[in-house]
Design a protein around this motif. Structure first.
Motif, PDB file in Angstrom:
ATOM      1  N   ALA A 296       0.813  -1.219   0.000  1.00  0.00           N
ATOM      2  CA  ALA A 296       0.000   0.000   0.000  1.00  0.00           C
ATOM      3  C   ALA A 296       0.844   1.265   0.000  1.00  0.00           C
ATOM      4  O   ALA A 296       0.302   2.367  -0.141  1.00  0.00           O
ATOM      5  CB  ALA A 296      -0.918   0.003   1.221  1.00  0.00           C
ATOM      6  N   THR A 297       2.168   1.147   0.137  1.00  0.00           N
ATOM      7  CA  THR A 297       3.045   2.316   0.155  1.00  0.00           C
ATOM      8  C   THR A 297       3.464   2.700  -1.261  1.00  0.00           C
ATOM      9  O   THR A 297       3.440   1.859  -2.165  1.00  0.00           O
ATOM     10  CB  THR A 297       4.287   2.024   0.997  1.00  0.00           C
ATOM     11  OG1 THR A 297       4.996   0.918   0.404  1.00  0.00           O
ATOM     12  CG2 THR A 297       3.902   1.657   2.417  1.00  0.00           C
ATOM     13  N   PRO A 298       3.867   3.947  -1.490  1.00  0.00           N
ATOM     14  CA  PRO A 298       4.267   4.360  -2.841  1.00  0.00           C
ATOM     15  C   PRO A 298       5.538   3.689  -3.325  1.00  0.00           C
ATOM     16  O   PRO A 298       5.712   3.466  -4.522  1.00  0.00           O
ATOM     17  CB  PRO A 298       4.435   5.872  -2.729  1.00  0.00           C
ATOM     18  CG  PRO A 298       4.643   6.135  -1.279  1.00  0.00           C
ATOM     19  CD  PRO A 298       3.857   5.095  -0.552  1.00  0.00           C
TER      20      PRO A 298
ATOM     21  N   ASP B  35       5.695   1.697 -15.183  1.00  0.00           N
ATOM     22  CA  ASP B  35       6.482   2.180 -14.057  1.00  0.00           C
ATOM     23  C   ASP B  35       6.736   1.011 -13.113  1.00  0.00           C
ATOM     24  O   ASP B  35       5.922   0.076 -13.011  1.00  0.00           O
ATOM     25  CB  ASP B  35       5.748   3.301 -13.312  1.00  0.00           C
ATOM     26  CG  ASP B  35       5.519   4.519 -14.196  1.00  0.00           C
ATOM     27  OD1 ASP B  35       6.435   4.863 -14.967  1.00  0.00           O
ATOM     28  OD2 ASP B  35       4.420   5.120 -14.121  1.00  0.00           O
ATOM     29  N   PHE B  36       7.874   1.075 -12.396  1.00  0.00           N
ATOM     30  CA  PHE B  36       8.257  -0.004 -11.496  1.00  0.00           C
ATOM     31  C   PHE B  36       8.648   0.598 -10.152  1.00  0.00           C
ATOM     32  O   PHE B  36       9.325   1.635 -10.089  1.00  0.00           O
ATOM     33  CB  PHE B  36       9.438  -0.801 -12.075  1.00  0.00           C
ATOM     34  CG  PHE B  36       9.197  -1.344 -13.451  1.00  0.00           C
ATOM     35  CD1 PHE B  36       8.609  -2.581 -13.631  1.00  0.00           C
ATOM     36  CD2 PHE B  36       9.564  -0.606 -14.574  1.00  0.00           C
ATOM     37  CE1 PHE B  36       8.387  -3.084 -14.901  1.00  0.00           C
ATOM     38  CE2 PHE B  36       9.347  -1.096 -15.849  1.00  0.00           C
ATOM     39  CZ  PHE B  36       8.751  -2.342 -16.018  1.00  0.00           C
ATOM     40  N   THR B  37       8.230  -0.080  -9.080  1.00  0.00           N
ATOM     41  CA  THR B  37       8.536   0.402  -7.731  1.00  0.00           C
ATOM     42  C   THR B  37       9.002  -0.754  -6.858  1.00  0.00           C
ATOM     43  O   THR B  37       8.522  -1.889  -6.993  1.00  0.00           O
ATOM     44  CB  THR B  37       7.313   1.061  -7.067  1.00  0.00           C
ATOM     45  OG1 THR B  37       6.200   0.140  -7.091  1.00  0.00           O
ATOM     46  CG2 THR B  37       6.924   2.342  -7.797  1.00  0.00           C
ATOM     47  N   LEU B  38       9.958  -0.453  -5.971  1.00  0.00           N
ATOM     48  CA  LEU B  38      10.438  -1.392  -4.967  1.00  0.00           C
ATOM     49  C   LEU B  38       9.923  -0.970  -3.601  1.00  0.00           C
ATOM     50  O   LEU B  38       9.822   0.235  -3.304  1.00  0.00           O
ATOM     51  CB  LEU B  38      11.974  -1.426  -4.950  1.00  0.00           C
ATOM     52  CG  LEU B  38      12.666  -2.269  -6.010  1.00  0.00           C
ATOM     53  CD1 LEU B  38      14.175  -2.096  -5.907  1.00  0.00           C
ATOM     54  CD2 LEU B  38      12.301  -3.735  -5.902  1.00  0.00           C
TER      55      LEU B  38
ATOM     56  N   ARG C 186       0.832   0.850 -14.006  1.00  0.00           N
ATOM     57  CA  ARG C 186       0.401   1.582 -15.200  1.00  0.00           C
ATOM     58  C   ARG C 186      -0.570   2.662 -14.751  1.00  0.00           C
ATOM     59  O   ARG C 186      -1.618   2.365 -14.167  1.00  0.00           O
ATOM     60  CB  ARG C 186      -0.261   0.646 -16.216  1.00  0.00           C
ATOM     61  CG  ARG C 186      -0.865   1.381 -17.411  1.00  0.00           C
ATOM     62  CD  ARG C 186      -1.411   0.398 -18.417  1.00  0.00           C
ATOM     63  NE  ARG C 186      -0.332  -0.206 -19.188  1.00  0.00           N
ATOM     64  CZ  ARG C 186      -0.493  -1.268 -19.972  1.00  0.00           C
ATOM     65  NH1 ARG C 186      -1.685  -1.857 -20.046  1.00  0.00           N
ATOM     66  NH2 ARG C 186       0.525  -1.749 -20.663  1.00  0.00           N
ATOM     67  N   ASP C 187      -0.209   3.904 -15.003  1.00  0.00           N
ATOM     68  CA  ASP C 187      -1.009   5.058 -14.578  1.00  0.00           C
ATOM     69  C   ASP C 187      -1.233   5.044 -13.064  1.00  0.00           C
ATOM     70  O   ASP C 187      -2.315   5.371 -12.565  1.00  0.00           O
ATOM     71  CB  ASP C 187      -2.357   5.078 -15.306  1.00  0.00           C
ATOM     72  CG  ASP C 187      -2.181   5.214 -16.809  1.00  0.00           C
ATOM     73  OD1 ASP C 187      -1.187   5.836 -17.225  1.00  0.00           O
ATOM     74  OD2 ASP C 187      -3.038   4.684 -17.553  1.00  0.00           O
ATOM     75  N   GLY C 188      -0.197   4.624 -12.327  1.00  0.00           N
ATOM     76  CA  GLY C 188      -0.258   4.619 -10.877  1.00  0.00           C
ATOM     77  C   GLY C 188      -0.907   3.394 -10.262  1.00  0.00           C
ATOM     78  O   GLY C 188      -0.850   3.223  -9.053  1.00  0.00           O
ATOM     79  N   ARG C 189      -1.503   2.531 -11.058  1.00  0.00           N
ATOM     80  CA  ARG C 189      -2.206   1.340 -10.543  1.00  0.00           C
ATOM     81  C   ARG C 189      -1.323   0.109 -10.721  1.00  0.00           C
ATOM     82  O   ARG C 189      -0.725  -0.087 -11.780  1.00  0.00           O
ATOM     83  CB  ARG C 189      -3.523   1.152 -11.275  1.00  0.00           C
ATOM     84  CG  ARG C 189      -4.380   0.014 -10.731  1.00  0.00           C
ATOM     85  CD  ARG C 189      -5.635  -0.145 -11.565  1.00  0.00           C
ATOM     86  NE  ARG C 189      -6.501  -1.199 -11.028  1.00  0.00           N
ATOM     87  CZ  ARG C 189      -7.612  -1.630 -11.613  1.00  0.00           C
ATOM     88  NH1 ARG C 189      -7.996  -1.084 -12.774  1.00  0.00           N
ATOM     89  NH2 ARG C 189      -8.339  -2.581 -11.066  1.00  0.00           N
ATOM     90  N   VAL C 190      -1.263  -0.717  -9.688  1.00  0.00           N
ATOM     91  CA  VAL C 190      -0.461  -1.931  -9.751  1.00  0.00           C
ATOM     92  C   VAL C 190      -1.175  -2.970 -10.617  1.00  0.00           C
ATOM     93  O   VAL C 190      -2.328  -3.327 -10.353  1.00  0.00           O
ATOM     94  CB  VAL C 190      -0.201  -2.505  -8.347  1.00  0.00           C
ATOM     95  CG1 VAL C 190       0.624  -3.786  -8.436  1.00  0.00           C
ATOM     96  CG2 VAL C 190       0.509  -1.483  -7.473  1.00  0.00           C
ATOM     97  N   ILE C 191      -0.490  -3.448 -11.662  1.00  0.00           N
ATOM     98  CA  ILE C 191      -1.072  -4.453 -12.554  1.00  0.00           C
ATOM     99  C   ILE C 191      -0.335  -5.784 -12.493  1.00  0.00           C
ATOM    100  O   ILE C 191      -0.760  -6.751 -13.134  1.00  0.00           O
ATOM    101  CB  ILE C 191      -1.096  -3.955 -14.005  1.00  0.00           C
ATOM    102  CG1 ILE C 191       0.328  -3.745 -14.530  1.00  0.00           C
ATOM    103  CG2 ILE C 191      -1.917  -2.681 -14.131  1.00  0.00           C
ATOM    104  CD1 ILE C 191       0.391  -3.484 -16.025  1.00  0.00           C
ATOM    105  N   GLY C 192       0.758  -5.837 -11.732  1.00  0.00           N
ATOM    106  CA  GLY C 192       1.490  -7.092 -11.641  1.00  0.00           C
ATOM    107  C   GLY C 192       2.685  -6.974 -10.720  1.00  0.00           C
ATOM    108  O   GLY C 192       3.011  -5.892 -10.223  1.00  0.00           O
ATOM    109  N   MET C 193       3.345  -8.120 -10.501  1.00  0.00           N
ATOM    110  CA  MET C 193       4.514  -8.169  -9.631  1.00  0.00           C
ATOM    111  C   MET C 193       5.541  -9.121 -10.216  1.00  0.00           C
ATOM    112  O   MET C 193       5.195 -10.139 -10.828  1.00  0.00           O
ATOM    113  CB  MET C 193       4.132  -8.604  -8.214  1.00  0.00           C
ATOM    114  CG  MET C 193       3.257  -7.590  -7.473  1.00  0.00           C
ATOM    115  SD  MET C 193       3.050  -7.968  -5.725  1.00  0.00           S
ATOM    116  CE  MET C 193       2.070  -9.454  -5.822  1.00  0.00           C
TER     117      MET C 193
END
Length: 328
Positions: free
Chosen positions: A191-193, A235-238, A249-256
């Motif tokens: 849930a964190t950015p 976009d990718f985030t750790l 994609r557009d700020g929404r998580v679509i996969g891991m």
């Protein structure tokens, strides 16, 4: 070159079947904590198994193995005792797939050195592999999962743990493994950015190919080419509390994406040096400890080395009682 000539070149340098360097493994590790040792290892060439069981201290033996490889004109590949798997027999699987499990190998020719290419390079040609995937649900949406351990074409001990869960329909050339659509494919996202990272380069090391991200995160190049790259701009985030790399994609998580364990120390070390150069140029910022922990696994960073960075509390000295005065 014939196998007997290869064995003769190894024997001249002290490598023979059943070679033993110590009677106590734990004692050897205590005396040489920084040495790269593989007990009961297997030694291969591109075509055959040469030594079935031999102890190798690669910190010392790497130079002699390279000299023997130059003499015979072939690279040597060193595998651990239980690799590619405990019940492996010669001829039971393709030799190329066997050698992908190597922990170390010689590099005789210039083309044997690691090759690094940018992610958007037009000089790299990706192979289209018929991978197997599992379909189901993720966050209430249709999704599919691709794991290395379910695909013999890309699975080896240097890709252990790599997997990808993503919402949507799998590519048409994938083989779909039937699954119950009820349970979720993966645990919910963070849930964190998180920290934003970017794919930086391809690494081709011997028979292995990876894609490295700026956070020190590695994944198999086959999964990136066939699943992630066709999706376009992402976009990718750790996240510190989550092991997986989040695809957005557009700020929404679509996969891991789940990282892969790299057992070959030299491969991970070369990538770390490359990431360090990128950091100096200001194209990314990453934490070395995170990079080693996520991408390289316990064989690369030991618990002892991680604990050396922690500040040790000074020990309190017990107060000494003064000696009583002597009687006259």
């Amino acid at each position: 070159m014939k196998k007997n000539n290869v064995i003769r070149a190894l024997r001249q340098r002290g490598f023979c079947e059943g070679r033993l360097i110590t009677f106590s493994k734990s004692g050897f590790h205590t005396m040489h904590p920084n040495h790269f040792v593989i007990f009961n290892s297997k030694v291969f060439t591109r075509r055959a198994l040469i030594l079935r069981q031999a102890d190798l201290d690669l910190t010392v033996d790497a130079v002699k193995l390279t000299a023997a490889a130059r003499e015979v004109g072939e690279n040597f590949y060193v595998l651990a005792e239980s690799h590619p798997h405990p019940f492996w027999q010669p001829g039971s699987m393709p030799m190329r797939q066997v050698l992908c499990n190597a922990t170390w190998w010689t590099r005789l020719r210039p083309e044997d050195q690691d090759v690094f290419l940018p992610v958007n390079s037009v000089h790299r040609r990706s192979k289209r592999l018929p991978l197997t995937c599992v379909t189901g649900l993720w966050q209430g949406r249709p999704a599919y999962s691709v794991a290395c351990w379910e695909n013999d074409a890309i699975y080896n001990t240097n890709m252990t743990g790599a997997a990808l869960d993503i919402a949507g329909q799998p590519p048409k050339h994938f083989r779909i493994k039937k699954s119950d659509p009820g349970p979720e494919l993966s645990k919910p996202p963070s849930a964190t950015p998180g920290q934003t990272v970017h794919p930086l380069f391809y690494q081709k090391s011997g028979l292995l190919e990876y894609v490295w991200f700026s956070g020190g995160f590695a994944m198999p190049a086959a999964l990136y080419d066939q699943v992630v790259r066709p999706l376009g701009r992402l976009d990718f985030t750790l996240h510190d509390e989550h092991e997986a790399l989040h695809i957005r994609r557009d700020g929404r998580v679509i996969g891991m994406i789940w990282p892969c364990f790299i057992g070959a120390r030299e491969v991970a070390a070369n990538a770390r040096r490359r990431l360090g150069l990128k950091t100096v140029k200001g194209s990314c910022s990453h934490k070395p400890e995170r990079e080693q922990k996520r991408a390289c696994g316990p064989n690369i960073v030991s618990q002892k080395s991680l604990c050396q960075n922690k500040k040790r509390k000074p020990k309190r000295r017990a107060r000494q009682k003064p000696n009583p005065p002597r009687k006259p």
